[in-house]
Design an enzyme around this catalytic site. Sequence first.
Site, PDB file in Angstrom:
ATOM      1  N   HIS A  14       1.067  -0.679  -0.412  1.00  0.00           N
ATOM      2  CA  HIS A  14       0.267  -0.343  -0.156  1.00  0.00           C
ATOM      3  C   HIS A  14       0.708   1.363   0.023  1.00  0.00           C
ATOM      4  O   HIS A  14       0.418   2.693  -0.599  1.00  0.00           O
ATOM      5  CB  HIS A  14      -1.121  -0.481   1.459  1.00  0.00           C
ATOM      6  N   GLY A  16       3.129   2.209  -2.407  1.00  0.00           N
ATOM      7  CA  GLY A  16       4.175   1.889  -2.861  1.00  0.00           C
ATOM      8  C   GLY A  16       3.122   3.170  -3.879  1.00  0.00           C
ATOM      9  O   GLY A  16       2.491   3.433  -3.773  1.00  0.00           O
ATOM     10  N   GLY A  19       0.008   0.382  -4.897  1.00  0.00           N
ATOM     11  CA  GLY A  19      -0.689   0.523  -3.619  1.00  0.00           C
ATOM     12  C   GLY A  19      -1.204   1.683  -3.564  1.00  0.00           C
ATOM     13  O   GLY A  19      -2.457   1.931  -3.027  1.00  0.00           O
ATOM     14  N   SER A 110       2.603  -7.369 -15.120  1.00  0.00           N
ATOM     15  CA  SER A 110       3.628  -6.457 -15.550  1.00  0.00           C
ATOM     16  C   SER A 110       3.372  -6.397 -17.117  1.00  0.00           C
ATOM     17  O   SER A 110       3.748  -7.709 -17.604  1.00  0.00           O
ATOM     18  CB  SER A 110       4.900  -5.965 -15.293  1.00  0.00           C
ATOM     19  N   SER A 111       2.956  -5.816 -18.110  1.00  0.00           N
ATOM     20  CA  SER A 111       3.229  -6.180 -19.570  1.00  0.00           C
ATOM     21  C   SER A 111       4.442  -6.425 -20.122  1.00  0.00           C
ATOM     22  O   SER A 111       4.889  -6.959 -21.309  1.00  0.00           O
ATOM     23  CB  SER A 111       3.071  -4.322 -20.684  1.00  0.00           C
ATOM     24  N   CYS A 112       5.737  -6.641 -19.558  1.00  0.00           N
ATOM     25  CA  CYS A 112       6.869  -7.310 -19.579  1.00  0.00           C
ATOM     26  C   CYS A 112       6.728  -9.069 -19.575  1.00  0.00           C
ATOM     27  O   CYS A 112       8.298  -8.794 -20.116  1.00  0.00           O
ATOM     28  CB  CYS A 112       8.489  -6.668 -18.600  1.00  0.00           C
ATOM     29  N   TYR A 139      12.289 -11.060 -13.512  1.00  0.00           N
ATOM     30  CA  TYR A 139      10.930 -10.428 -12.934  1.00  0.00           C
ATOM     31  C   TYR A 139       9.805 -10.738 -13.986  1.00  0.00           C
ATOM     32  O   TYR A 139       8.318 -10.996 -13.547  1.00  0.00           O
ATOM     33  CB  TYR A 139      10.740  -9.100 -13.175  1.00  0.00           C
ATOM     34  N   LYS A 143       6.416 -12.789 -12.511  1.00  0.00           N
ATOM     35  CA  LYS A 143       5.096 -12.069 -12.975  1.00  0.00           C
ATOM     36  C   LYS A 143       3.833 -13.293 -13.602  1.00  0.00           C
ATOM     37  O   LYS A 143       2.713 -13.406 -13.286  1.00  0.00           O
ATOM     38  CB  LYS A 143       4.972 -11.267 -13.432  1.00  0.00           C
ATOM     39  N   PRO A 166      -1.044  -4.319 -15.981  1.00  0.00           N
ATOM     40  CA  PRO A 166      -0.909  -2.865 -16.535  1.00  0.00           C
ATOM     41  C   PRO A 166       0.404  -2.659 -17.622  1.00  0.00           C
ATOM     42  O   PRO A 166       1.303  -3.671 -17.129  1.00  0.00           O
ATOM     43  CB  PRO A 166      -0.648  -2.410 -15.019  1.00  0.00           C
ATOM     44  N   ASN A 168       3.222   0.449 -19.171  1.00  0.00           N
ATOM     45  CA  ASN A 168       4.433   1.526 -17.999  1.00  0.00           C
ATOM     46  C   ASN A 168       3.077   1.691 -17.278  1.00  0.00           C
ATOM     47  O   ASN A 168       2.974   3.124 -17.743  1.00  0.00           O
ATOM     48  CB  ASN A 168       5.012   2.184 -18.723  1.00  0.00           C
ATOM     49  N   LEU A 169       3.207   2.281 -16.110  1.00  0.00           N
ATOM     50  CA  LEU A 169       3.024   3.118 -14.561  1.00  0.00           C
ATOM     51  C   LEU A 169       3.047   4.235 -14.140  1.00  0.00           C
ATOM     52  O   LEU A 169       4.492   3.990 -14.674  1.00  0.00           O
ATOM     53  CB  LEU A 169       2.383   2.096 -13.616  1.00  0.00           C
ATOM     54  N   HIS A 182      11.951   4.028 -13.402  1.00  0.00           N
ATOM     55  CA  HIS A 182      11.143   3.660 -14.941  1.00  0.00           C
ATOM     56  C   HIS A 182      11.704   5.020 -15.592  1.00  0.00           C
ATOM     57  O   HIS A 182      12.052   5.988 -15.173  1.00  0.00           O
ATOM     58  CB  HIS A 182       9.808   3.198 -14.319  1.00  0.00           C
ATOM     59  N   ARG A 212       6.460   3.504 -26.715  1.00  0.00           N
ATOM     60  CA  ARG A 212       5.598   2.838 -24.555  1.00  0.00           C
ATOM     61  C   ARG A 212       4.261   3.848 -25.055  1.00  0.00           C
ATOM     62  O   ARG A 212       4.207   4.840 -24.956  1.00  0.00           O
ATOM     63  CB  ARG A 212       6.767   3.301 -24.520  1.00  0.00           C
TER      64      ARG A 212
END
Length: 321
Positions: A14, A16, A19, A110-112, A139, A143, A166, A168-169, A182, A212
């Site tokens: 929470h 981060g 979160g 993650s999209s990766c 990573y 995921k 998601p 890239n945030l 990032h 991106r």
Amino acid sequence: MNNYHNKKIYVAGHTGMVGSAVMRALQKSGYKNLIAVSSGQLDLRRQSDVEDFFEKQKPDVVIVAAAKVGGILANNTYRAEFIYDNLMIEANLIHASYLHKVKKLIFLGSSCIYPKLAPQPLKEEYLLSGYLEYTNEPYAIAKIAGIKLCENYFRQYECNFISAMPTNLYGPNDNFDLQTSHVLPALIRKFHEAKTNNNPSVTIWGTGKPLREFLFVDDLAEAILFMMEKVEASDLYNLGITHLNIGSGKDISISDLAALISDIIGYNGKIEYDTTKPDGTPRKLMDVSRINSLGWKYKTELEEGIKKTYDWFLNNYIQKV
């Protein structure tokens, strides 16, 4: 539509960026019975500690926003930590949710997770269809394991566990450390410092050509609430998919992003490129048609989101440094 307003909701991670945005969205929507515990109080990598926590707290809903995250440099440098920490966190939370009969779990990936050279835009079905990008492979594998845990706890035990992927945030509470961040927050900090120090130029990793997609983190939080209230595990798995993509459906080159951020910050120097540094994946654009068709769409355009993020950076990050 499920009404979880009187249920106990545990947001793992929470503090981060993701979160904290989920907590803001829950509070804004009138959710009051929220559980949050810091990593200093609960090490999510320790199975017995996690199971003790679930035994005491008995959450009804779990949102897994806890993860070890970073950009290309961090992913490639701390490869063992990125796979170990993320595997342990997700396995402990998902298994404890099964043991304690959690009504709904949402796992954030993650999209990766998608192959480096997958067709664009990235459809949910492209998972495991090719080789991963080497720099963030540990990573990504962790995921993917989380997605498959959710899927198979549904298939074996009928647990209502679903996954969200998601793009890239960026946004408030982002990581602006130049070694581990990032690209978007790193550029905000680089251009801010260049402006402050009157530097004649800013150097950016790679060629500037990769494309991106970016999503403001508060938009992701709204998507998580939407999935919690309106999307069931059976809805996804009956369609033959394991997760829902969440993004804007638009992308931008790193060079155009740099020019936009430079303009917002008011930096007038030159932008140069260090082509000895890696570009990463050439393009990562999400196909978000599925979640759009279910009724969710992003709200915050990139320029507006960057302005909000820069304001947060000035008011919070700079004052702490």
